[in-house]
Scaffold this motif. Sequence first.
Motif, mmCIF file in Angstrom:
data_model
loop_
_atom_site.group_PDB
_atom_site.id
_atom_site.type_symbol
_atom_site.label_atom_id
_atom_site.label_comp_id
_atom_site.label_asym_id
_atom_site.label_seq_id
_atom_site.Cartn_x
_atom_site.Cartn_y
_atom_site.Cartn_z
ATOM 1 N N ASN A 267 0.824 -1.212 0.000
ATOM 2 C CA ASN A 267 0.000 0.000 0.000
ATOM 3 C C ASN A 267 0.860 1.265 0.000
ATOM 4 O OD1 ASN A 267 -2.407 -1.464 0.001
ATOM 5 N ND2 ASN A 267 -2.383 -1.639 2.224
ATOM 6 N N ARG A 268 1.607 1.428 -1.054
ATOM 7 C CA ARG A 268 2.417 2.619 -1.265
ATOM 8 C C ARG A 268 2.772 2.717 -2.744
ATOM 9 N NH1 ARG A 268 5.832 -0.987 1.527
ATOM 10 N NH2 ARG A 268 7.558 -1.790 0.263
ATOM 11 N N CYS A 269 3.103 3.909 -3.194
ATOM 12 C CA CYS A 269 3.504 4.101 -4.591
ATOM 13 C C CYS A 269 4.294 5.397 -4.705
ATOM 14 C CB CYS A 269 2.274 4.154 -5.497
ATOM 15 S SG CYS A 269 2.705 4.403 -7.245
ATOM 16 N N TRP A 270 5.568 5.274 -5.025
ATOM 17 C CA TRP A 270 6.455 6.421 -5.160
ATOM 18 C C TRP A 270 5.954 7.379 -6.232
ATOM 19 C CZ3 TRP A 270 9.396 10.017 -3.756
ATOM 20 C CH2 TRP A 270 10.421 10.581 -4.534
ATOM 21 N N LYS A 271 5.344 6.843 -7.301
ATOM 22 C CA LYS A 271 4.899 7.713 -8.391
ATOM 23 C C LYS A 271 3.862 8.731 -7.938
ATOM 24 C CE LYS A 271 5.974 5.446 -12.711
ATOM 25 N NZ LYS A 271 5.477 5.052 -14.042
ATOM 26 N N LEU A 272 3.029 8.368 -6.971
ATOM 27 C CA LEU A 272 1.984 9.282 -6.515
ATOM 28 C C LEU A 272 2.560 10.477 -5.769
ATOM 29 C CD1 LEU A 272 -1.163 9.344 -6.652
ATOM 30 C CD2 LEU A 272 -0.088 7.290 -7.548
ATOM 31 N N TRP A 273 3.850 10.421 -5.446
ATOM 32 C CA TRP A 273 4.493 11.524 -4.740
ATOM 33 C C TRP A 273 5.407 12.347 -5.659
ATOM 34 C CZ3 TRP A 273 1.814 8.313 -1.923
ATOM 35 C CH2 TRP A 273 1.368 8.705 -0.661
ATOM 36 N N HIS A 274 5.972 11.723 -6.685
ATOM 37 C CA HIS A 274 6.974 12.478 -7.452
ATOM 38 C C HIS A 274 6.615 12.715 -8.913
ATOM 39 C CE1 HIS A 274 8.346 8.787 -9.478
ATOM 40 N NE2 HIS A 274 9.077 9.556 -10.252
ATOM 41 N N ALA A 275 5.491 12.151 -9.396
ATOM 42 C CA ALA A 275 5.192 12.261 -10.822
ATOM 43 C C ALA A 275 3.686 12.232 -11.061
ATOM 44 C CB ALA A 275 5.855 11.103 -11.585
ATOM 45 N N ASN A 276 3.296 12.612 -12.268
ATOM 46 C CA ASN A 276 1.907 12.433 -12.688
ATOM 47 C C ASN A 276 1.806 12.582 -14.198
ATOM 48 O OD1 ASN A 276 2.011 15.165 -13.161
ATOM 49 N ND2 ASN A 276 0.284 15.701 -11.867
ATOM 50 N N VAL A 277 0.567 12.568 -14.703
ATOM 51 C CA VAL A 277 0.320 12.612 -16.147
ATOM 52 C C VAL A 277 -0.702 13.704 -16.453
ATOM 53 C CG1 VAL A 277 -0.650 11.339 -18.104
ATOM 54 C CG2 VAL A 277 0.859 10.166 -16.482
ATOM 55 N N ILE A 278 -0.455 14.433 -17.547
ATOM 56 C CA ILE A 278 -1.397 15.433 -18.034
ATOM 57 C C ILE A 278 -1.836 15.034 -19.434
ATOM 58 C CG2 ILE A 278 -1.785 17.865 -18.560
ATOM 59 C CD1 ILE A 278 0.582 18.505 -16.695
ATOM 60 N N THR A 279 -3.140 14.903 -19.650
ATOM 61 C CA THR A 279 -3.655 14.544 -20.967
ATOM 62 C C THR A 279 -3.591 15.749 -21.910
ATOM 63 O OG1 THR A 279 -5.953 15.134 -20.471
ATOM 64 C CG2 THR A 279 -5.234 12.905 -19.879
ATOM 65 N N TRP A 280 -3.787 15.495 -23.182
ATOM 66 C CA TRP A 280 -3.675 16.554 -24.186
ATOM 67 C C TRP A 280 -4.636 17.710 -23.910
ATOM 68 C CZ3 TRP A 280 -7.772 18.216 -27.140
ATOM 69 C CH2 TRP A 280 -8.909 17.404 -27.145
ATOM 70 N N VAL A 284 -5.541 16.098 -15.247
ATOM 71 C CA VAL A 284 -4.427 15.611 -14.428
ATOM 72 C C VAL A 284 -4.846 14.274 -13.825
ATOM 73 C CG1 VAL A 284 -2.956 16.064 -12.436
ATOM 74 C CG2 VAL A 284 -3.660 17.950 -13.928
ATOM 75 N N VAL A 285 -4.083 13.216 -14.143
ATOM 76 C CA VAL A 285 -4.395 11.872 -13.656
ATOM 77 C C VAL A 285 -3.181 11.300 -12.935
ATOM 78 C CG1 VAL A 285 -6.115 11.474 -15.458
ATOM 79 C CG2 VAL A 285 -3.752 10.785 -15.855
ATOM 80 N N PRO A 286 -3.378 10.266 -12.100
ATOM 81 C CA PRO A 286 -2.294 9.802 -11.217
ATOM 82 C C PRO A 286 -1.050 9.307 -11.932
ATOM 83 C CG PRO A 286 -4.411 8.904 -10.524
ATOM 84 C CD PRO A 286 -4.635 9.543 -11.841
ATOM 85 N N CYS A 287 -1.226 8.493 -12.983
ATOM 86 C CA CYS A 287 -0.064 7.875 -13.615
ATOM 87 C C CYS A 287 -0.453 7.313 -14.974
ATOM 88 C CB CYS A 287 0.509 6.772 -12.726
ATOM 89 S SG CYS A 287 -0.561 5.310 -12.623
#
Length: 343
Positions: A267-280, A284-287
């Motif tokens: 129950n952890r995810c480094w990506k949720l703290w240091h990165a994300n995704v932006i659609t065209w 803004v979505v988690p990954c």
Amino acid sequence: MPQFNWNDSTNLFRKLTFRKVWNGLKVLSSFYLSRLLNKPIQWGYPVSISFEPTTSCNLRCPECPSGLRAFTRPTGMLQPDFFRQTIDEIHKELLYLIFYFQGEPYLNPAFLDMVKYAGGKGIYTATSTNAHYLNDENARKTVESGLDRLIISIDGTTQEVYQQYRVGGHIGKVIEGARNIVRWKKALNSKTPFIFFQFLVVKPNEHQIEDIKRLATEVGVDEVRFKTAQVYDYENDPNQLIPTISKFSRYKKNDDGSYSPKNKLANRCWKLWHANVITWDGLVVPCCFDKDAMHQLGNLRGQSFKAIWHNDNYRQFRRELMNSRKNIDICANCSEGASVWKD
């Protein structure tokens, strides 16, 4: 074993500023403090962001919503003005920008202009392409744009094998495109982009792992990386994609013949703290696992990025992940931390 590339690493380190380092330390410390206290704490802003140039693609890969033309969200192209506006807000903290989510980036006619703009803001830029549009002119423009990293997806060394996953693709164009980039790097005496072949290992191509290493050496790319495949209907693998080589599979075969993910889904995810995704279009979505943007954490058309990063939606998503990651659909089939090998 992972390889260290001095030129690429030095290039990345040169993008560092005091502000970016301080931001990274805040993000890292908040991640570990969240784990210690078992509640989401978020300091700083993303170190890395993926920005989607387009949802359009020329291929029809069987495990890709873009290739299957199966999106429920709108399709379209990232507009340069919107891109520049967003980058202007976040560039001082941002170290790494990936021009990719879904689709083929080179189908966006303004793609390389946006690369150049981000590079001018001191951001390390990367993209992933199927290389069908790396003709002589685009290869030259790519090198001139200052793109730092070019990932070329090449999932086979012969047309027969390549087209089994890259449906509608032509291996000859991929190899020609790679050669064009290598040639223009030399002609322009450029150290960038760092080029690597990314080989998505699936059952139809696993016998060509050694062949792709030889091809990479022949063409002159910098590295080969092997990636495990995400299979949506993995329990029974109807498309027969899960490889037999365990190292390159996200899934394990059970006694009854079915498959299940190898990951224990902590129950952890480094990506949720240091990165994300932006659609065209600014969602803004988690990954990158949220391919259809079902978990929308904000919309840049009406909010600033920094406000979204610390909003209630983000806090709630991080909280749910820390409580029960397996109950979040995009997290249940995730390979975070164990999906790519260098060679």
